[in-house]
Design an enzyme around this catalytic site. Structure first.
Site, PDB file in Angstrom:
ATOM      1  CG  HIS A   1     -12.356   5.917 -39.416  1.00 30.10           C
ATOM      2  ND1 HIS A   1     -11.375   4.959 -39.452  1.00 30.10           N
ATOM      3  CD2 HIS A   1     -11.844   7.017 -40.008  1.00 30.10           C
ATOM      4  CE1 HIS A   1     -10.298   5.459 -40.047  1.00 30.10           C
ATOM      5  NE2 HIS A   1     -10.549   6.705 -40.388  1.00 30.10           N
TER       6      HIS A   1
ATOM      7  CD  GLU B   1     -12.801   2.447 -37.295  1.00 28.89           C
ATOM      8  OE1 GLU B   1     -13.608   2.178 -38.213  1.00 28.89           O
ATOM      9  OE2 GLU B   1     -11.709   2.993 -37.499  1.00 28.89           O
TER      10      GLU B   1
ATOM     11  CB  CYS C   1     -10.572   5.072 -43.529  1.00 28.67           C
ATOM     12  SG  CYS C   1     -10.351   6.814 -43.924  1.00 28.67           S
TER      13      CYS C   1
ATOM     14  CB  THR D   1      -0.916   0.070   1.247  1.00 34.19           C
ATOM     15  OG1 THR D   1      -0.080   0.172   2.402  1.00 34.19           O
ATOM     16  CG2 THR D   1      -1.812  -1.133   1.359  1.00 34.19           C
TER      17      THR D   1
HETATM   18  N1  GLN Z   1      -4.303   8.076 -45.657  1.00 34.31           N
HETATM   19  C1  GLN Z   1      -5.626   8.069 -46.179  1.00 34.31           C
HETATM   20  C2  GLN Z   1      -6.156   9.476 -46.395  1.00 34.31           C
HETATM   21  O1  GLN Z   1      -5.642  10.426 -45.859  1.00 34.31           O
HETATM   22  C3  GLN Z   1      -6.562   7.269 -45.284  1.00 34.31           C
HETATM   23  C4  GLN Z   1      -6.702   7.829 -43.902  1.00 34.31           C
HETATM   24  C5  GLN Z   1      -7.339   6.878 -42.924  1.00 34.31           C
HETATM   25  O2  GLN Z   1      -7.369   5.673 -43.124  1.00 34.31           O
HETATM   26  N2  GLN Z   1      -7.857   7.391 -41.845  1.00 34.31           N
HETATM   27  O3  GLN Z   1      -7.109   9.678 -47.100  1.00 34.31           O
END
Ligand code: GLN
Length: 548
Positions: free
Chosen positions: A509, A511, A383, A189
């Site tokens: 994106h 995700e 992307c 601790t």
């Molecule tokens: N490099 C690529 C662009 O600028 C893809 C970018 C990314 O995958 N976030 O368009």
């Protein structure tokens, strides 16, 4: 008026302070309390987004286009809110804003000091988020560890808040590590005592101490911390390492943290009890053995798994939806280049090519896309992964290995991915990124439209380059379907192959929008197809018969 919970970290970094903040959000929300969250990053960069993924992991993007620390992703996934740029504060932003005000003459020639000018600027960010979010409770994480030079102004600002807004409206939670010594087989601790002393030295007495440890801590240890750190015993909360981060809210609730916070902040609760049923179901499911789906993630930063934090989480949400587990093979894209060994792809039931910047490893990703297209393996391009899919398909359709993005080959004869004409005259890189939410119109009958079940969507972007419209007709003729476009039709946001089980990519994106219990539609459908793909070595052997 909003109340505030400030969360500091002691002893070492990376003990799970971000997950603790997110989990506090979850347990308060489960009591119908509206919460928002903010991360204070003590470094001097103005944009966390410009930092190398190798140093800080993934750059998380908010719907309004802020490039932030990955902790914000955890806040969003756990609390199920959509945060904004107001939730991400760096020392760089604070100093830059104070200096701009000074240059403008706002301080009328006064001496500009850390206290009060910098601390006032910091506190304005707290109030601003509280007002805009209208949250009952704003949870604010102070990045770094107590004692860091850079963190001092933030700590001073949070100290002042107790007097500013009143004792019942501010709570200090300190998250520390209790190291386990193998030689004596005990949990220590002392480091916690030291870090609490450090906090007290600047005038902050923690109300609650969350003790991270690899083993559950005994009553004696809790007594000791309570005594030395001057915190009630019930406010010394044990948080042992658990097998899934999604279990943390349950552990904290079980330890009584939700009720403790409600009592200390005098929160009016309605209803009084918490409802974490969905979380319990989720964790039970995670802990149930399930058959794994083999997925290869072909990227350039795979050595550091945190660089793809949200992608990994989104894949987990998707496999859970299908009652499956995941075996994720992290494939460094460079290893597939120049005749490199691609045998690892042979066991993949699905291939993901995530985002990224710069030319390194691109040819390896193209190779993975060729493999997916030719062998009919489900492919999800995120992307950069979409740009790679387009480059690969253009090479196939045009019968040339030259098609490329001008990001990787400025002089290519076939710039299938390029800057838009109106971006070209911008000399500097700043301000040329497409960031945050953009609308996208889906094409009827496409796989993308089927996945989303609606025709107009909003998704988060972070990229500079776009599909070059001059090649649309040729690609379309070859069998590529542009299944999502910007509403004015100018930008391709989603593409897929007509003649393939499931090869779908997006310029955004997805995700970031996936949630535990509510997987993103593209990830969900990708896994839905991948799980039924039979790969080498996966066939069940036929029963041997001795009769014949
Ligand atoms: N490099 C690529 C662009 O600028 C893809 C970018 C990314 O995958 N976030 O368009």
């Amino acid at each position: 008026m909003s109340k505030y919970i400030f969360v500091t970290g002691g002893v070492v970094s990376s003990v799970g302070k971000g997950i603790t903040v997110a989990s506090i959000g979850t347990i308060l929300k489960s009591r119908q309390i509206a919460v928002s969250a903010q991360k204070l990053d003590p470094y001097l960069n103005v944009d966390p987004g410009t930092m190398s993924p190798y140093q800080h992991g993934e750059v998380f993007v908010t719907q309004d286009g802020a490039e932030t620390d990955l902790d914000l992703g955890n806040y969003e996934r756990f609390i199920d809110v959509e945060l904004t740029t107001d939730s991400s504060v760096t020392s760089g932003q604070i100093y830059s804003s104070v200096i701009t005000k000074e240059r403008r003459g706002d301080f009328l020639g006064g001496t500009i000091q850390v206290v009060p000018h910098v601390t006032t600027e910091i506190k304005e960010r707290f109030h601003h988020l509280a007002e805009k979010s209208k949250a009952d409770v704003v949870i604010i994480e102070v990045g770094g560890t107590v004692g860091d030079i850079e963190g001092q102004p933030f700590l001073e600002a949070i100290r002042q808040m107790r007097n500013d807004v009143g004792r019942d409206n501010v709570l200090y939670v300190h998250v520390t590590l209790l190291p386990y010594l193998n030689s004596t087989q005990e949990v220590k601790t002392k480091p916690t005592q030291h870090s609490v002393n450090e906090l007290r030295r600047i005038g902050i007495q923690p109300d609650i101490i969350v003790c991270r440890s690899d083993y559950p801590i005994s009553e004696d240890i809790r007594d000791k911390i309570s005594l030395f750190c001057d915190v009630e015993k019930k406010a010394v909360i044990s948080l042992p390492t658990v097998s899934t981060i999604y279990e943390v809210p349950l552990v904290l609730e079980e330890a009584g943290l939700g009720q403790l916070i409600a009592d200390k902040l005098k929160l009016k609760l309605n209803p009084r009890s918490s409802d974490l049923k969905h979380w319990k179901e989720l964790v039970d499911l995670i802990k149930t053995p399930r058959q794994a789906v083999n997925i290869a993630l072909v990227g350039k930063y795979v050595e550091l798994k945190d660089a793809y934090f949200s992608v990994r989480e989104a894949l987990h949400h998707a496999v859970l939806h299908h009652g499956r587990d995941i075996k994720l093979n992290w494939v460094p894209s460079e290893s597939l280049e120049n005749g490199g060994d691609s045998s690892i792809l042979r066991s993949a039931q699905g291939i993901v090519v995530p985002g990224g910047f710069g030319v390194r490893g691109i040819e390896g990703m193209v190779k993975a896309a060729t493999y997916a297209r030719e062998k009919g393996i489900p492919y999800l391009g995120l992307c950069l992964g979409m740009q790679v899919m387009v480059i690969e398909f253009a090479r196939h359709v045009l019968g040339s290995d030259e098609p490329n993005s001008t990001e990787f080959d400025a002089k290519t004869r076939y710039p299938v991915i390029d800057l838009l004409p109106d971006q070209k005259d911008k000399k500097t890189k700043g301000g040329t990124m497409r960031l945050g939410n953009y609308p996208c119109q889906l094409v009827d009958g496409s796989r993308a439209a089927r996945a989303y079940g609606q025709d107009l969507i909003q998704e988060r972007h972070r990229h500079r380059y776009e599909l070059n419209n001059q090649y649309r007709a040729q690609l379309e003729k070859g069998g590529m379907v542009f299944s999502g476009l910007s509403p004015d039709g100018r930008l391709v946001e989603l593409c897929e192959l007509a003649d393939h089980p499931w090869m779908v990519s997006c310029q955004f994106h997805p995700e970031f929008g996936s949630r535990p219990g509510r997987p993103h539609p593209l990830f969900r459908d990708f896994i839905g197809v991948a799980k039924d793909i039979l790969r080498e070595g996966a066939q069940t052997s036929l029963p041997l018969s001795s009769q014949s």
